[in-house]
Design a protein around this motif. Sequence first.
Motif, PDB file in Angstrom:
ATOM      1  N   HIS A  89       8.139  51.500  11.328  1.00 55.45           N
ATOM      2  CA  HIS A  89       6.783  51.538  11.861  1.00 55.45           C
ATOM      3  C   HIS A  89       6.707  52.556  12.999  1.00 55.45           C
ATOM      4  O   HIS A  89       7.587  52.608  13.865  1.00 55.45           O
ATOM      5  CB  HIS A  89       6.357  50.151  12.358  1.00 55.45           C
ATOM      6  N   GLN A  90       5.678  53.339  12.988  1.00 54.91           N
ATOM      7  CA  GLN A  90       5.512  54.349  14.026  1.00 54.91           C
ATOM      8  C   GLN A  90       5.257  53.719  15.379  1.00 54.91           C
ATOM      9  O   GLN A  90       5.674  54.243  16.406  1.00 54.91           O
ATOM     10  CB  GLN A  90       4.353  55.281  13.653  1.00 54.91           C
ATOM     11  N   ASN A  91       4.563  52.601  15.396  1.00 50.97           N
ATOM     12  CA  ASN A  91       4.248  51.916  16.642  1.00 50.97           C
ATOM     13  C   ASN A  91       4.815  50.511  16.575  1.00 50.97           C
ATOM     14  O   ASN A  91       4.419  49.719  15.711  1.00 50.97           O
ATOM     15  CB  ASN A  91       2.737  51.856  16.878  1.00 50.97           C
ATOM     16  N   PHE A  92       5.741  50.231  17.491  1.00 47.68           N
ATOM     17  CA  PHE A  92       6.375  48.909  17.506  1.00 47.68           C
ATOM     18  C   PHE A  92       6.760  48.586  18.938  1.00 47.68           C
ATOM     19  O   PHE A  92       7.270  49.444  19.666  1.00 47.68           O
ATOM     20  CB  PHE A  92       7.610  48.891  16.607  1.00 47.68           C
ATOM     21  N   MET A  93       6.522  47.337  19.337  1.00 38.25           N
ATOM     22  CA  MET A  93       6.842  46.900  20.687  1.00 38.25           C
ATOM     23  C   MET A  93       7.733  45.673  20.611  1.00 38.25           C
ATOM     24  O   MET A  93       7.463  44.760  19.833  1.00 38.25           O
ATOM     25  CB  MET A  93       5.558  46.589  21.467  1.00 38.25           C
ATOM     26  N   LEU A  94       8.784  45.646  21.414  1.00 39.60           N
ATOM     27  CA  LEU A  94       9.746  44.553  21.414  1.00 39.60           C
ATOM     28  C   LEU A  94      10.015  44.115  22.838  1.00 39.60           C
ATOM     29  O   LEU A  94      10.155  44.932  23.738  1.00 39.60           O
ATOM     30  CB  LEU A  94      11.058  44.996  20.747  1.00 39.60           C
ATOM     31  N   GLU A  95      10.078  42.809  23.030  1.00 34.71           N
ATOM     32  CA  GLU A  95      10.397  42.229  24.331  1.00 34.71           C
ATOM     33  C   GLU A  95      11.436  41.143  24.127  1.00 34.71           C
ATOM     34  O   GLU A  95      11.334  40.345  23.195  1.00 34.71           O
ATOM     35  CB  GLU A  95       9.159  41.651  25.009  1.00 34.71           C
ATOM     36  N   ILE A  96      12.471  41.098  25.001  1.00 33.64           N
ATOM     37  CA  ILE A  96      13.523  40.096  24.919  1.00 33.64           C
ATOM     38  C   ILE A  96      13.520  39.308  26.224  1.00 33.64           C
ATOM     39  O   ILE A  96      13.568  39.878  27.321  1.00 33.64           O
ATOM     40  CB  ILE A  96      14.900  40.745  24.683  1.00 33.64           C
ATOM     41  N   ILE A  97      13.460  37.965  26.092  1.00 36.06           N
ATOM     42  CA  ILE A  97      13.399  37.056  27.236  1.00 36.06           C
ATOM     43  C   ILE A  97      14.643  36.178  27.198  1.00 36.06           C
ATOM     44  O   ILE A  97      15.014  35.653  26.134  1.00 36.06           O
ATOM     45  CB  ILE A  97      12.130  36.180  27.195  1.00 36.06           C
ATOM     46  N   ASN A  98      15.303  35.965  28.362  1.00 34.52           N
ATOM     47  CA  ASN A  98      16.487  35.103  28.407  1.00 34.52           C
ATOM     48  C   ASN A  98      16.091  33.654  28.610  1.00 34.52           C
ATOM     49  O   ASN A  98      14.900  33.313  28.654  1.00 34.52           O
ATOM     50  CB  ASN A  98      17.453  35.581  29.501  1.00 34.52           C
ATOM     51  N   LEU A  99      17.096  32.783  28.759  1.00 31.69           N
ATOM     52  CA  LEU A  99      16.837  31.344  28.883  1.00 31.69           C
ATOM     53  C   LEU A  99      16.064  31.005  30.147  1.00 31.69           C
ATOM     54  O   LEU A  99      15.358  29.991  30.206  1.00 31.69           O
ATOM     55  CB  LEU A  99      18.164  30.577  28.888  1.00 31.69           C
ATOM     56  N   GLN A 100      16.167  31.847  31.187  1.00 29.31           N
ATOM     57  CA  GLN A 100      15.446  31.596  32.436  1.00 29.31           C
ATOM     58  C   GLN A 100      14.032  32.140  32.403  1.00 29.31           C
ATOM     59  O   GLN A 100      13.308  32.075  33.401  1.00 29.31           O
ATOM     60  CB  GLN A 100      16.207  32.237  33.609  1.00 29.31           C
ATOM     61  N   GLY A 101      13.583  32.662  31.266  1.00 23.98           N
ATOM     62  CA  GLY A 101      12.237  33.204  31.158  1.00 23.98           C
ATOM     63  C   GLY A 101      12.087  34.591  31.732  1.00 23.98           C
ATOM     64  O   GLY A 101      10.965  35.057  31.963  1.00 23.98           O
ATOM     65  N   GLU A 102      13.201  35.291  31.983  1.00 23.73           N
ATOM     66  CA  GLU A 102      13.162  36.630  32.553  1.00 23.73           C
ATOM     67  C   GLU A 102      13.224  37.675  31.443  1.00 23.73           C
ATOM     68  O   GLU A 102      13.950  37.506  30.455  1.00 23.73           O
ATOM     69  CB  GLU A 102      14.332  36.827  33.511  1.00 23.73           C
ATOM     70  N   GLN A 103      12.482  38.740  31.617  1.00 16.99           N
ATOM     71  CA  GLN A 103      12.506  39.827  30.649  1.00 16.99           C
ATOM     72  C   GLN A 103      13.774  40.656  30.869  1.00 16.99           C
ATOM     73  O   GLN A 103      13.949  41.270  31.899  1.00 16.99           O
ATOM     74  CB  GLN A 103      11.264  40.708  30.799  1.00 16.99           C
ATOM     75  N   VAL A 104      14.635  40.658  29.828  1.00 18.56           N
ATOM     76  CA  VAL A 104      15.889  41.394  29.957  1.00 18.56           C
ATOM     77  C   VAL A 104      15.823  42.736  29.256  1.00 18.56           C
ATOM     78  O   VAL A 104      16.669  43.613  29.517  1.00 18.56           O
ATOM     79  CB  VAL A 104      17.056  40.558  29.392  1.00 18.56           C
ATOM     80  N   VAL A 130      13.752  32.795  18.246  1.00 18.01           N
ATOM     81  CA  VAL A 130      14.700  32.419  19.289  1.00 18.01           C
ATOM     82  C   VAL A 130      16.077  32.366  18.662  1.00 18.01           C
ATOM     83  O   VAL A 130      16.276  31.743  17.619  1.00 18.01           O
ATOM     84  CB  VAL A 130      14.329  31.060  19.916  1.00 18.01           C
ATOM     85  N   SER A 131      17.032  33.013  19.289  1.00 12.79           N
ATOM     86  CA  SER A 131      18.405  33.025  18.795  1.00 12.79           C
ATOM     87  C   SER A 131      19.096  31.719  19.123  1.00 12.79           C
ATOM     88  O   SER A 131      19.121  31.285  20.283  1.00 12.79           O
ATOM     89  CB  SER A 131      19.172  34.204  19.417  1.00 12.79           C
ATOM     90  N   ASP A 132      19.654  31.081  18.095  1.00 12.16           N
ATOM     91  CA  ASP A 132      20.419  29.860  18.339  1.00 12.16           C
ATOM     92  C   ASP A 132      21.736  30.153  19.046  1.00 12.16           C
ATOM     93  O   ASP A 132      22.294  29.282  19.707  1.00 12.16           O
ATOM     94  CB  ASP A 132      20.706  29.156  17.001  1.00 12.16           C
ATOM     95  N   TYR A 133      22.209  31.378  18.933  1.00 13.03           N
ATOM     96  CA  TYR A 133      23.509  31.721  19.530  1.00 13.03           C
ATOM     97  C   TYR A 133      23.383  32.052  21.017  1.00 13.03           C
ATOM     98  O   TYR A 133      24.068  31.475  21.857  1.00 13.03           O
ATOM     99  CB  TYR A 133      24.116  32.894  18.771  1.00 13.03           C
ATOM    100  N   SER A 134      22.486  32.965  21.329  1.00 16.26           N
ATOM    101  CA  SER A 134      22.377  33.427  22.708  1.00 16.26           C
ATOM    102  C   SER A 134      21.220  32.804  23.472  1.00 16.26           C
ATOM    103  O   SER A 134      21.169  32.911  24.694  1.00 16.26           O
ATOM    104  CB  SER A 134      22.219  34.952  22.727  1.00 16.26           C
ATOM    105  N   GLY A 135      20.286  32.169  22.785  1.00 13.51           N
ATOM    106  CA  GLY A 135      19.117  31.601  23.446  1.00 13.51           C
ATOM    107  C   GLY A 135      18.057  32.616  23.800  1.00 13.51           C
ATOM    108  O   GLY A 135      17.045  32.270  24.418  1.00 13.51           O
ATOM    109  N   LEU A 136      18.238  33.865  23.409  1.00 11.28           N
ATOM    110  CA  LEU A 136      17.261  34.906  23.710  1.00 11.28           C
ATOM    111  C   LEU A 136      16.045  34.764  22.801  1.00 11.28           C
ATOM    112  O   LEU A 136      16.166  34.438  21.613  1.00 11.28           O
ATOM    113  CB  LEU A 136      17.886  36.290  23.520  1.00 11.28           C
ATOM    114  N   ARG A 137      14.868  35.005  23.362  1.00 11.25           N
ATOM    115  CA  ARG A 137      13.631  35.018  22.583  1.00 11.25           C
ATOM    116  C   ARG A 137      13.203  36.475  22.383  1.00 11.25           C
ATOM    117  O   ARG A 137      12.975  37.196  23.343  1.00 11.25           O
ATOM    118  CB  ARG A 137      12.524  34.256  23.290  1.00 11.25           C
TER     119      ARG A 137
END
Length: 596
Positions: free
Chosen positions: A219-234, A268-275
Amino acid sequence: MAMIGRERYLSIRAKFIILFIFLILTAFMIIGTSTYVKYSAYTDKSSKESALQLVDQMRITMDRYVKELERITLAPLYDENVLQILNRHIGSRQQSVYLATDEELKMNLFISSLAFDRSEVESIMFFANDGSIFSNLDNSVKKSWDPSTNEWMEAVRRANGALAILPPQPAEYYVGQSVAGLSLARLIRQPGTNQALGFIKVDLKAHGLDQIFSSIGNHQNFMLEIINLQGEQVYSVQRGAAEQRAFPLPDGVPADGGNDAFISSSVVSDYSGLRLTGRIPIADLQKDARELIRFIAFVAIGAVVFAIALATVTSDRLVKPILHLQKKMRLVQKGSFKERAEVTTGDEIGTLTEVFNMMVGEIDRLVNEVYELGLREREAVISTLQKQMNPHFLYNTLESINMKAIEGDNWELSDIITSLGKLLRYTVDREERFVTLHDEIQFVESYLQIQSFRLGERLRTVIHIDAALQSGLVPKLILQPLVENVIEHAIGHDAVTVTITGKVADSDDLLLIVQDDGIGIGDEQAARIERLLYSPADMKREMPGGFGKVRHGFGLRNVHQRIRLLYGEPYGVCMGRPAAHGAEFQIRVPFRWGEN
């Protein structure tokens, strides 16, 4: 009248063209709209599934990458030299620390082996308890750390030895740098004693994760955000013409999609808990669908234009035979059944003309022959049916069955047949609206005798009617529906006794009471029965449980309404006082003697 006059100026050819165009446009609109709605729904579903698959693929890639980096943070636990060096620096934190040359050499060799062929890794550092720092970057990293400027350590300490994924944050321990990228850290504990020896921290470059996500999706336009278990954007990235980083999701936009311009998916990753939350513009996903819809619309418009032109050209050929047929039909309408239309085409209109000619000929023949004979035949059939249904025919049939029962010494069956004959005579032969109470009681006894044959010992009957009251006149068929309600709704597994009592009330009224000792009526059901009886509306619906339903003109409400129509208030049917077992219904009518 003015509108009718104006319509006459429109020729049938013009009306035919208008109708033809209208039908074509309507058909195309219906087909086009339904196709568009169906295809849009399919495209929307496919787009959401595509977005979810894309984000899930990124989740799998991210989990695999985190596992590889996690092995780096676990490696010190299996290296005796590293554990010994950290044990030497286990004391309390100092302002300045001394790092032996052999310790730095061993730690640099170990860290370099971990960072080998890891271009996305900025640095791997060990933070000892006494404030010292070991790193593979000699000139870029300070030799000691300050707890006041390393707040991330508290989050790692709370993880208690588990892997902690940290967002980009200020890094005081770098020389000439202020912000580190995504980091993975772990609290190192001494195997066996579980004593905390320090921290290991892996800092990734600012673009460290870009290369692992660059090959996923087209896709030419795609946005991704990863959040850790504490709700912080990593981590966050926006792929598009601008290539902007660290994009924020708009306020109020949920992860499952709340913006009409985007389709959002979150896993949500079952391994790392990242969303992982990905957002793809709907315009990108539906680009092919829009092109297909534009092509279909272009074809549909062309087809409509062609159909309109064809309708205009062929209207004369189609209309002329219709006008000729219309003329003949008007003549037939006036009674001229000898008229015939000329068949000039071999299409459906020609077939219709032939059928018209055949129909007119058939009507002419039916008027003269078949119609009159059919009426006579129908009268004969009706007469035969009436004779077959004559009451005397039914009585004779029942009498023949009764004689066969007597010949076989089946006296019980003979009594049932006799009772059935009485019921028929009472309901069929007698057309009067009023009967004596004696006849009404006899009718109920015959009905109970038939029901006793079916129910046996489960049904018992007690009738208390004074002989002086039995010559009084009552409306016909008012007791049997109440008795039938008892049989239909009060009889369970135990025997039930039906008691019929008659007495004079208030000197001028006759009160007939039907009681039973069956399963009883609850308060809610009693209230519904009263609404059924006394509601002014024409209630023909059944109540829950079926109590008091109207069948074949009988039932509680039927009896109540007939008595009200005959005598008015306060006469009719009412419920007696509620009891734990059984039910009671009362019929009140004016007391009148047979001779009156």
